[in-house]
Each structure stands twice: as C-alpha cells, then as structure tokens.
Design a protein around this motif. Structure first.
Motif, PDB file in Angstrom:
ATOM      1  N   TYR A  22      13.312-187.647 -23.332  1.00  0.00           N
ATOM      2  CA  TYR A  22      12.607-186.369 -23.194  1.00  0.00           C
ATOM      3  C   TYR A  22      12.352-186.088 -21.705  1.00  0.00           C
ATOM      4  O   TYR A  22      13.246-186.308 -20.888  1.00  0.00           O
ATOM      5  CB  TYR A  22      11.322-186.422 -24.031  1.00  0.00           C
ATOM      6  CG  TYR A  22      10.611-185.100 -24.210  1.00  0.00           C
ATOM      7  CD1 TYR A  22      11.283-183.967 -24.661  1.00  0.00           C
ATOM      8  CD2 TYR A  22       9.253-184.963 -23.924  1.00  0.00           C
ATOM      9  CE1 TYR A  22      10.627-182.756 -24.833  1.00  0.00           C
ATOM     10  CE2 TYR A  22       8.584-183.756 -24.106  1.00  0.00           C
ATOM     11  CZ  TYR A  22       9.281-182.653 -24.550  1.00  0.00           C
ATOM     12  OH  TYR A  22       8.634-181.468 -24.715  1.00  0.00           O
ATOM     13  N   SER A  46       1.176-184.325 -30.839  1.00  0.00           N
ATOM     14  CA  SER A  46       1.857-184.432 -29.552  1.00  0.00           C
ATOM     15  C   SER A  46       2.876-185.565 -29.603  1.00  0.00           C
ATOM     16  O   SER A  46       2.547-186.687 -29.990  1.00  0.00           O
ATOM     17  CB  SER A  46       0.830-184.704 -28.444  1.00  0.00           C
ATOM     18  OG  SER A  46       1.353-184.439 -27.184  1.00  0.00           O
ATOM     19  N   ALA A  91       7.240-186.974 -28.348  1.00  0.00           N
ATOM     20  CA  ALA A  91       8.401-186.878 -27.460  1.00  0.00           C
ATOM     21  C   ALA A  91       9.608-186.522 -28.316  1.00  0.00           C
ATOM     22  O   ALA A  91      10.279-187.404 -28.852  1.00  0.00           O
ATOM     23  CB  ALA A  91       8.627-188.199 -26.729  1.00  0.00           C
ATOM     24  N   GLN A  95       1.907-183.976 -23.873  1.00  0.00           N
ATOM     25  CA  GLN A  95       3.140-184.495 -23.280  1.00  0.00           C
ATOM     26  C   GLN A  95       3.105-184.480 -21.755  1.00  0.00           C
ATOM     27  O   GLN A  95       3.568-185.413 -21.100  1.00  0.00           O
ATOM     28  CB  GLN A  95       4.330-183.674 -23.762  1.00  0.00           C
ATOM     29  CG  GLN A  95       4.583-183.734 -25.257  1.00  0.00           C
ATOM     30  CD  GLN A  95       5.554-182.668 -25.714  1.00  0.00           C
ATOM     31  OE1 GLN A  95       6.173-181.978 -24.889  1.00  0.00           O
ATOM     32  NE2 GLN A  95       5.688-182.501 -27.020  1.00  0.00           N
ATOM     33  N   LEU A 100       6.155-191.002 -27.538  1.00  0.00           N
ATOM     34  CA  LEU A 100       5.405-190.439 -26.414  1.00  0.00           C
ATOM     35  C   LEU A 100       4.410-191.443 -25.863  1.00  0.00           C
ATOM     36  O   LEU A 100       4.304-191.626 -24.645  1.00  0.00           O
ATOM     37  CB  LEU A 100       4.670-189.162 -26.853  1.00  0.00           C
ATOM     38  CG  LEU A 100       3.741-188.550 -25.796  1.00  0.00           C
ATOM     39  CD1 LEU A 100       4.527-188.092 -24.578  1.00  0.00           C
ATOM     40  CD2 LEU A 100       2.944-187.386 -26.384  1.00  0.00           C
TER      41      LEU A 100
END
Length: 284
Positions: free
Chosen positions: A194, A131, A133, A112, A233
């Motif tokens: 995020y 990984s 968001a 992130q 993400l």
C-alpha cells in the motif's frame, strides 16, 4: 459550544475545523475522516463525546468539504500524503495548543496516514475505525477481482476523464474529491505494501516512532476493510502495542454496520459508550 476555526498548515494552506467544546473537558479528541467523507458526517459522535467531558475537533482535508477554495484547490493537493503530513499535523498542533491531552480517532484513510504526521508521537491514545491497508490479493474471491478492477481500471479511467472524482455517485462517500488524489490512491491500492511501498518515496519514519497503544475496530460485514487488511496496516506500526476488535453487527443488535455505520447514533449506547469508557480510562 460549536465553533469553526481556520487552521493554517505548514505550507500556508488553510483547512476548516469544527470545535465541539465540552463544559468539563478532560482532553481533546481529533476525528480524522475517511476519503470522500465530509467532517459533518462525524458531528453526531462529536456531540456525544463533547457531552461526556471531551473537546472534539473534526476537519475537512484540503480541497475537500469546507476546506475547498481557490487557494487550496487541486493545484495544492496533488499529493494524498499532504493530508497526513500537513493537514493532520496542523490539527494535532492546534489541539496541543489547547493545553489538554490529545486523542485520535481515525476513520479508514484517517488512520492509514496518521504516521505521516510528525506530531502523532504526542497523542495519548489512538483508535482506528475500519482502517486497513487495502490490496486486492488480501480479499477472498470474487471480491479480490472486484478490487483489482476497481483500483486498476475503474478508478484510473474515471479519474482521467473527470477533474473531480464522483465518489458520491459510486457510493463510496458523500462528496467528490480531486481526481488526482484518486489516481494516487489507486496506485497505493495496487501495491502489496500500500502507501508503505518504497516506490512511493514517502517519509515513513513516523510509523516507527509511534509507541502508543492502538485499538483498531473492524466489522465482520465491512467489505472494504476485511480483518487481514486491518492487521496488515497495524504491522506498519511495529513499536505500538496494537489490538484488533472485530465486531459482528449481531453483537449490537444491528443488521448492518459496514464501513461507515459506526458513526450512526443508533450505536450511542453500545459502541460509542465502549469508546468513551476506553478514553476515560486512558485519561485517569
């Protein structure tokens, strides 16, 4: 050979790294930890990769694990973004100094915050593991309510009554970390974008500059990183050619993988071999 090194960040904060040297190195792989996870959790994967022609570096973010000291305690770690801007940055610079191509494996928050490091543009290949968001509305009911309460009630409340947050007690990691960081993390999780929300005033230009391929690996039984959050993400790396590989535990004859299981050496002959093959292809 396995050795410890103290790497000094741009603000003079030292962090402790572990270097797994290969006898025949083709490159250097950085493994960036999830929040609340000590670097030694990744030792098995690091040894495997070093036995297969890659130097590997693991490290503890400031104020965590072996990087805890009076000099780099809570006072110098009031910003979670320091882990990307300063800690990952320092490890990339250290790795580049060894004269080999540098690869990156980011677990959870380790992926992130990669774009906060200005030297991330120099990486040869980027792999994310679990990984995403995280934002509560991107979970299905009733998990979305659990995440909402966790980010807006549980995390803030516990972090205000304790100076160190009991991540280990809650089953979210294997070490406690400063509560100030958890309060910031809870704020990130409460925003639909995020950490990328404008209200956090972070320098996000590095995410635009990353053009390398990103392989993001997720797992169908990972309740902390569902597919839509993984893809969210990657949307913040607009100039990267990104790909999502979602793995069902049944595909590798496992009953569970979850958020942290990938790093168990029972996956040495399937998931780890796949990663190794990809890295060796990129090295040619």
């Amino acid at each position: 050979m396995i050795t410890k090194h103290s790497v000094i960040c741009s603000d003079k904060t030292p962090i402790v790294t572990t270097l797994y040297d290969s006898a025949t190195p083709k490159g250097t792989i950085i493994i960036a930890s999830a929040i609340g996870v000590k670097q030694d959790y990744y030792a098995r994967l690091a040894v495997f990769l070093s036995e297969n022609s890659f130097n590997v570096i693991t490290f503890d973010y400031r104020a965590t694990g072996e990087s805890q000291s009076e000099k780099n305690g809570v006072a110098l770690c009031s910003q979670l973004s320091d882990w990307g801007e300063k800690d990952i940055e320092a490890v990339i610079e250290f790795s580049e100094g060894r004269g080999l191509p540098v690869y990156f494996i980011g677990h959870s928050i380790g992926g992130q915050i990669l774009g906060l490091s200005k030297s991330a543009v120099n990486l040869k290949k980027i792999i994310f593991i679990a990984s995403s968001a995280p934002y509560w509305r991107r979970w299905a009911f009733p998990d979305n309510i659990k995440i909402l309460l966790t980010a807006n009630v549980v995390f803030p409340f516990i972090s205000y009554i304790r100076s160190d947050f009991p991540i280990k007690l809650l089953g979210l990691g294997n070490q406690n970390i400063p509560s100030a960081l958890i309060r910031q993390w809870a704020k990130w999780m409460s925003a639909s974008d995020y950490l990328f929300s404008e209200k956090f005033n972070l320098n996000l230009s590095g995410y635009q500059e990353i053009t390398q391929d990103i392989l993001s690996i997720g797992f169908t039984d990972d309740n902390l990183a569902p597919e839509n959050n993984i893809r969210e993400l990657l949307s913040f790396f607009p100039n990267s050619n990104s790909d999502v590989k979602l793995i069902d535990p049944k595909e590798v004859n496992a009953s569970k993988i979850g958020h942290v299981g990938f790093f168990n050496d029972k996956f040495k002959h399937n998931l780890w071999e796949d990663i190794l093959l990809l890295l060796k292809q990129e090295n040619n």
